[in-house]
Design an enzyme around this catalytic site. Structure first.
Site, PDB file in Angstrom:
ATOM      1  N   GLU A 152      -7.210  16.285   9.798  1.00 58.68           N
ATOM      2  CA  GLU A 152      -7.962  16.671  10.716  1.00 58.68           C
ATOM      3  C   GLU A 152      -9.328  16.300  10.764  1.00 58.68           C
ATOM      4  O   GLU A 152      -9.966  16.089   9.619  1.00 58.68           O
ATOM      5  CB  GLU A 152      -7.935  18.285  10.928  1.00 58.68           C
ATOM      6  CG  GLU A 152      -6.386  18.709  11.390  1.00 58.68           C
ATOM      7  CD  GLU A 152      -5.961  18.533  12.419  1.00 58.68           C
ATOM      8  OE1 GLU A 152      -6.809  18.424  13.537  1.00 58.68           O
ATOM      9  OE2 GLU A 152      -4.610  18.379  12.796  1.00 58.68           O
ATOM     10  N   HIS A 160       1.135   5.448   5.920  1.00 58.31           N
ATOM     11  CA  HIS A 160       0.851   5.849   4.438  1.00 58.31           C
ATOM     12  C   HIS A 160       1.009   7.328   4.211  1.00 58.31           C
ATOM     13  O   HIS A 160       0.855   8.133   5.070  1.00 58.31           O
ATOM     14  CB  HIS A 160      -0.642   5.405   4.345  1.00 58.31           C
ATOM     15  CG  HIS A 160      -0.873   3.930   4.160  1.00 58.31           C
ATOM     16  ND1 HIS A 160      -1.529   3.307   5.467  1.00 58.31           N
ATOM     17  CD2 HIS A 160      -0.315   3.049   3.593  1.00 58.31           C
ATOM     18  CE1 HIS A 160      -1.409   2.031   5.466  1.00 58.31           C
ATOM     19  NE2 HIS A 160      -0.809   1.678   4.223  1.00 58.31           N
ATOM     20  N   SER A 194       0.886  -1.297  -0.124  1.00 52.84           N
ATOM     21  CA  SER A 194      -0.014  -0.171   0.106  1.00 52.84           C
ATOM     22  C   SER A 194       0.754   1.297   0.064  1.00 52.84           C
ATOM     23  O   SER A 194       0.272   2.499  -0.272  1.00 52.84           O
ATOM     24  CB  SER A 194      -0.831  -0.395   1.170  1.00 52.84           C
ATOM     25  OG  SER A 194      -0.255  -0.136   2.427  1.00 52.84           O
TER      26      SER A 194
END
Length: 277
Positions: free
Chosen positions: A215, A231, A46
């Site tokens: 956020e 990631h 990923s």
């Protein structure tokens, strides 16, 4: 531009040169000795994979790699979320990748994150035994097609000690890949060492803008927010792709004519996420 991003630009200007193992370059040709486009095939997890609109702003570095390549150098990104060197093969993904490989192409192999999940028999490997055994299948497959395999150690996670020191998190897997590269005389891009040094230089605050920290309310995909230290966001993916492209040049796997923008700004806004297939 946020204060964090201004600090990133300053930090990037001070980065040290990138080192990688050297190997002789080769040219890609089609029938009748006619030049044909060189393709970089990515096998990985990923951290490199293509992301879609339902995951934005999460971004794999393979999505940004074309920004640093000439238009006639192609990227075939087969990296897939959650895969290890073992599960990628078991699911037939290596066979699918190799079906498109032509003489002179590069096969970039980056695993480690999910090989570490030894509690999962579908993915876990042992760094001293099964991990190199599976990796050899990638090397053998590329060589059988007269392509050039390249081992890439896993990019490092965002982990810092209390004193601000960037911490390695991949255990013995990077060392196992380095040893295999030396034994098999295969080029190695040591992304783990390169990104660990990069996170150390940037520090714990600035690196939040590189990783998928969101956020609450900032993204409809993460309404409660997210603090993902594995990631990348677009900025991190772009700059890790730049690190990778520079290392490929330093290893003489790509010629200067194959590359562009290595020392030029590349806006993270160039990243786009297609709708899920």
């Amino acid at each position: 531009m946020t204060l964090h991003r201004r600090r990133v630009v300053t930090a990037l200007a001070a980065l040290p040169p990138i080192l990688a193992a050297a190997t002789a370059p080769a040219l890609a040709h089609g029938g009748g000795n006619r030049p044909r486009p060189l393709t970089l095939h990515i096998a990985g997890d990923s951290t490199a994979a293509q992301k879609y609109s339902d995951a934005a702003p999460e971004t794999g570095w393979g999505m940004a790699l074309p920004f640093f390549l000439r238009p006639d150098v192609r990227v075939a990104n087969h990296a897939m979320n959650g895969r290890s060197s073992k599960s990628f093969i078991d699911e037939g993904r290596l066979d699918a990748l190799l079906a498109g490989v032509r003489p002179g192409d590069l096969v970039l192999v980056q695993f480690g994150h999910n090989d570490e999940k030894t509690e999962d028999p579908a993915r876990g490997t042992d760094p001293h035994t099964t991990f190199p055994q599976y990796l050899r299948q990638y090397l053998d497959g590329a060589r059988a097609r007269r392509a050039r395999p390249v081992l890439i150690t896993p990019v490092e996670r965002r982990r810092f000690a209390e004193d601000g020191t960037a911490k390695p998190t991949h255990g013995e897997y990077p060392a196992a890949m380095r040893a295999l590269a030396a034994e098999e005389r295969v080029p190695l891009i040591d992304a783990q060492a390169l990104t660990l040094a990069l996170w150390q230089r940037l520090g714990p605050t600035v690196t939040q803008d590189w990783f998928n920290w969101v956020e609450p309310g900032e993204s409809p995909n993460y309404p409660a927010g997210k603090q993902d230290n594995t990631h990348f966001q677009p900025l991190g993916a772009v700059e890790v792709a730049r690190v990778t492209a520079r290392a490929l040049r330093g290893a003489r796997l790509l010629e200067p004519r194959d590359l562009r923008r290595l020392d030029a700004p590349v806006s993270p806004s160039l990243i786009s996420w297609p709708d899920p297939v």
